[in-house]
Design a protein around this motif. Structure first.
Motif, PDB file in Angstrom:
ATOM      1  N   GLY A   1     -10.769   5.276  -0.910  1.00 25.01           N
ATOM      2  CA  GLY A   1      -9.918   5.633   0.219  1.00 25.01           C
ATOM      3  C   GLY A   1      -8.568   4.946   0.219  1.00 25.01           C
ATOM      4  N   ASN A   2      -8.085   4.546  -0.946  1.00 25.77           N
ATOM      5  CA  ASN A   2      -6.789   3.877  -1.010  1.00 25.77           C
ATOM      6  C   ASN A   2      -5.660   4.754  -0.473  1.00 25.77           C
ATOM      7  OD1 ASN A   2      -7.223   1.198  -2.395  1.00 25.77           O
ATOM      8  ND2 ASN A   2      -8.251   2.558  -3.829  1.00 25.77           N
ATOM      9  N   LYS A   3      -5.678   6.052  -0.777  1.00 26.93           N
ATOM     10  CA  LYS A   3      -4.632   6.945  -0.270  1.00 26.93           C
ATOM     11  C   LYS A   3      -4.742   7.084   1.251  1.00 26.93           C
ATOM     12  CE  LYS A   3      -5.176  10.319  -3.469  1.00 26.93           C
ATOM     13  NZ  LYS A   3      -5.876   9.629  -4.521  1.00 26.93           N
ATOM     14  N   ARG A   4      -5.964   7.119   1.789  1.00 28.84           N
ATOM     15  CA  ARG A   4      -6.142   7.181   3.244  1.00 28.84           C
ATOM     16  C   ARG A   4      -5.518   5.952   3.905  1.00 28.84           C
ATOM     17  NH1 ARG A   4     -12.382   8.212   3.058  1.00 28.84           N
ATOM     18  NH2 ARG A   4     -11.976   8.114   0.839  1.00 28.84           N
ATOM     19  N   VAL A   5      -5.746   4.793   3.300  1.00 29.22           N
ATOM     20  CA  VAL A   5      -5.160   3.560   3.834  1.00 29.22           C
ATOM     21  C   VAL A   5      -3.640   3.633   3.738  1.00 29.22           C
ATOM     22  CG1 VAL A   5      -4.916   1.071   3.469  1.00 29.22           C
ATOM     23  CG2 VAL A   5      -7.180   2.122   3.405  1.00 29.22           C
ATOM     24  N   SER A   6      -3.127   4.101   2.631  1.00 28.25           N
ATOM     25  CA  SER A   6      -1.683   4.221   2.441  1.00 28.25           C
ATOM     26  C   SER A   6      -1.062   5.104   3.517  1.00 28.25           C
ATOM     27  CB  SER A   6      -1.385   4.789   1.050  1.00 28.25           C
ATOM     28  OG  SER A   6      -0.002   4.964   0.856  1.00 28.25           O
ATOM     29  N   VAL A   7      -1.660   6.255   3.746  1.00 31.35           N
ATOM     30  CA  VAL A   7      -1.149   7.180   4.763  1.00 31.35           C
ATOM     31  C   VAL A   7      -1.221   6.531   6.146  1.00 31.35           C
ATOM     32  CG1 VAL A   7      -1.637   9.359   5.961  1.00 31.35           C
ATOM     33  CG2 VAL A   7      -1.591   9.289   3.452  1.00 31.35           C
ATOM     34  N   MET A   8      -2.328   5.897   6.458  1.00 31.63           N
ATOM     35  CA  MET A   8      -2.479   5.277   7.775  1.00 31.63           C
ATOM     36  C   MET A   8      -1.506   4.110   7.958  1.00 31.63           C
ATOM     37  SD  MET A   8      -4.591   7.155   9.349  1.00 31.63           S
ATOM     38  CE  MET A   8      -5.344   6.311  10.712  1.00 31.63           C
ATOM     39  N   LYS A   9      -1.257   3.341   6.901  1.00 30.84           N
ATOM     40  CA  LYS A   9      -0.259   2.275   6.985  1.00 30.84           C
ATOM     41  C   LYS A   9       1.125   2.873   7.188  1.00 30.84           C
ATOM     42  CE  LYS A   9      -2.294  -1.695   4.671  1.00 30.84           C
ATOM     43  NZ  LYS A   9      -1.771  -3.023   4.927  1.00 30.84           N
ATOM     44  N   PHE A  10       1.417   3.975   6.519  1.00 30.00           N
ATOM     45  CA  PHE A  10       2.710   4.642   6.677  1.00 30.00           C
ATOM     46  C   PHE A  10       2.927   5.045   8.129  1.00 30.00           C
ATOM     47  CE2 PHE A  10       5.336   8.485   6.819  1.00 30.00           C
ATOM     48  CZ  PHE A  10       6.496   8.002   6.238  1.00 30.00           C
ATOM     49  N   PHE A  11       1.885   5.537   8.779  1.00 28.47           N
ATOM     50  CA  PHE A  11       1.992   5.979  10.170  1.00 28.47           C
ATOM     51  C   PHE A  11       1.746   4.842  11.172  1.00 28.47           C
ATOM     52  CE2 PHE A  11       1.200  10.186   8.181  1.00 28.47           C
ATOM     53  CZ  PHE A  11       2.371  10.796   8.612  1.00 28.47           C
ATOM     54  N   ASP A  12       1.696   3.607  10.692  1.00 22.75           N
ATOM     55  CA  ASP A  12       1.523   2.422  11.547  1.00 22.75           C
ATOM     56  C   ASP A  12       0.254   2.453  12.390  1.00 22.75           C
ATOM     57  OD1 ASP A  12       3.860   1.074  10.694  1.00 22.75           O
ATOM     58  OD2 ASP A  12       5.086   2.298  12.043  1.00 22.75           O
TER      59      ASP A  12
ATOM     60  N   PHE B   1       0.806  -1.225   0.000  1.00 28.82           N
ATOM     61  CA  PHE B   1       0.000   0.000   0.000  1.00 28.82           C
ATOM     62  C   PHE B   1       0.840   1.278   0.000  1.00 28.82           C
ATOM     63  CE2 PHE B   1      -4.187  -1.882   0.557  1.00 28.82           C
ATOM     64  CZ  PHE B   1      -4.998  -0.931  -0.025  1.00 28.82           C
ATOM     65  N   MET B   2       2.146   1.157  -0.161  1.00 31.03           N
ATOM     66  CA  MET B   2       2.971   2.359  -0.255  1.00 31.03           C
ATOM     67  C   MET B   2       2.970   2.841  -1.710  1.00 31.03           C
ATOM     68  SD  MET B   2       3.955   3.177   2.752  1.00 31.03           S
ATOM     69  CE  MET B   2       2.466   2.504   3.456  1.00 31.03           C
ATOM     70  N   PRO B   3       3.037   4.157  -1.905  1.00 31.73           N
ATOM     71  CA  PRO B   3       2.941   4.710  -3.262  1.00 31.73           C
ATOM     72  C   PRO B   3       4.163   4.371  -4.112  1.00 31.73           C
ATOM     73  CG  PRO B   3       3.487   6.430  -1.678  1.00 31.73           C
ATOM     74  CD  PRO B   3       3.208   5.198  -0.884  1.00 31.73           C
ATOM     75  N   ILE B   4       3.925   4.246  -5.406  1.00 26.81           N
ATOM     76  CA  ILE B   4       5.024   3.980  -6.340  1.00 26.81           C
ATOM     77  C   ILE B   4       5.038   4.987  -7.491  1.00 26.81           C
ATOM     78  CG2 ILE B   4       5.405   1.551  -5.773  1.00 26.81           C
ATOM     79  CD1 ILE B   4       3.582   0.799  -8.131  1.00 26.81           C
TER      80      ILE B   4
END
Length: 157
Positions: free
Chosen positions: A116-127, A72-75
């Motif tokens: 909400g894929n970006k929301r999930v990405s951000v939340m995964k980034f912040f653990d 889920f991290m951006p590429i």
């Protein structure tokens, strides 16, 4: 700064992408629509629930799958509109948290994001541990397969 966060997330995404490629795995998000059997399931709305981040494994449709590595991290490069939106969302998360729930489908105890894929990405980034989501459960037809039996026991519990 949120741009630095994006650069870190981008590096995490590229590393995961390359690792999956090396292993012969699909390097981007799983797509629920790619493996759902047609007509052999029904949907049950679960409403607004806390979705465990660790169980979010993919996206509902193919549209966004190529923007994220399998983790889920951006590429996509940092000079894209996508990156700009991710950075703004990251800043918003730090200041006030995620306000809007994602829309997701739960299938076999795993979650696939429709909105909400970006929301999930951000939340995964912040653990983060969980994220609010409006969830619809996809219930497969009952079979004798072990995984299916376990899933039905989970639902009945």
């Amino acid at each position: 700064m949120a741009k630095d966060d994006y650069v870190k997330a981008f590096k995490m995404g590229k590393k995961d992408y390359q690792s999956r490629m090396f292993k012969g795995e699909k390097p981007t998000l799983q797509v629920l629509d790619d493996f759902m059997p047609e007509g052999t399931y029904h949907e049950v709305p679960l409403g607004l629930v806390q979705v465990p981040i660790a169980q979010i494994v993919g996206t509902k449709t193919v549209g966004r799958s190529s923007s994220f590595a399998g983790n889920f991290m951006p590429i996509l490069w940092e000079d894209t509109e996508f990156a700009f939106k991710w950075i703004n969302l990251s800043e918003s998360q730090k200041e006030e948290g995620i306000r809007d729930p994602i829309k997701a489908y739960e299938y076999m105890n795993k979650f696939y994001v429709e909105e909400g894929n970006k929301r999930v990405s951000v939340m995964k980034f912040f653990d983060a541990v969980s994220i609010p989501g409006d969830v619809t459960r996809i219930v497969p037809m009952r079979t004798e397969e072990k995984e299916n039996k376990i899933y039905y026991e989970f639902m009945e519990f």
